[in-house]
Motif scaffolding. Structure first.
Motif, mmCIF file in Angstrom:
data_model
loop_
_atom_site.group_PDB
_atom_site.id
_atom_site.type_symbol
_atom_site.label_atom_id
_atom_site.label_comp_id
_atom_site.label_asym_id
_atom_site.label_seq_id
_atom_site.Cartn_x
_atom_site.Cartn_y
_atom_site.Cartn_z
ATOM 1 N N ARG A 86 0.858 -1.183 0.000
ATOM 2 C CA ARG A 86 0.000 0.000 0.000
ATOM 3 C C ARG A 86 0.895 1.234 0.000
ATOM 4 O O ARG A 86 1.762 1.384 0.859
ATOM 5 C CB ARG A 86 -0.876 -0.005 1.236
ATOM 6 N N GLU B 32 0.861 5.354 0.047
ATOM 7 C CA GLU B 32 0.048 6.542 0.296
ATOM 8 C C GLU B 32 0.875 7.784 -0.025
ATOM 9 O O GLU B 32 2.015 7.913 0.404
ATOM 10 C CB GLU B 32 -0.391 6.595 1.755
ATOM 11 N N THR C 136 0.700 11.845 0.412
ATOM 12 C CA THR C 136 0.006 12.975 1.024
ATOM 13 C C THR C 136 0.868 14.218 0.859
ATOM 14 O O THR C 136 2.087 14.170 1.041
ATOM 15 C CB THR C 136 -0.249 12.735 2.528
ATOM 16 N N THR D 261 4.338 7.051 2.028
ATOM 17 C CA THR D 261 4.312 6.017 3.039
ATOM 18 C C THR D 261 4.057 4.685 2.346
ATOM 19 O O THR D 261 3.081 4.543 1.612
ATOM 20 C CB THR D 261 3.187 6.277 4.066
ATOM 21 N N ARG E 153 3.530 0.603 2.963
ATOM 22 C CA ARG E 153 3.195 -0.401 3.996
ATOM 23 C C ARG E 153 2.802 -1.723 3.342
ATOM 24 O O ARG E 153 2.266 -1.753 2.249
ATOM 25 C CB ARG E 153 2.006 0.051 4.829
#
Length: 59
Positions: A12, A14, A16, A55, A57
Motif C-alpha cells: 500500500r 500513500e 500525502t 508512506t 506499507r
C-alpha cells in the motif's frame, strides 16, 4: 478437492502533500533546476519527492 483461496499481503503506497513550506521548497527547487539547465525529468522527480510524503506499507 478444490483449491482454497488464501489472502495474500499486498503493498500500500500513500501519497500525502506536505505542509506549505515543503511545497514551496519543491516548487522553487524545480524552478532553479530548470533555470540552471538540469534535465527536466530529474528536476521534477526531486521536486515531487520533496513536496509529497510517501508512506509504503504491507497490508
Amino acid at each position: 478437492m478444490e483449491k482454497s483461496i488464501v489472502p495474500r499481503s499486498s503493498l500500500r503506497i500513500e501519497l500525502t502533500p506536505r505542509p506549505l513550506p515543503f511545497g514551496l521548497i519543491g516548487g522553487s527547487e524545480a524552478a532553479l533546476g530548470l533555470w540552471s539547465g538540469v534535465h527536466p525529468a530529474l528536476v521534477l522527480t526531486m521536486a515531487f519527492i520533496v513536496s509529497v510524503r510517501m508512506t509504503v506499507r504491507l497490508v
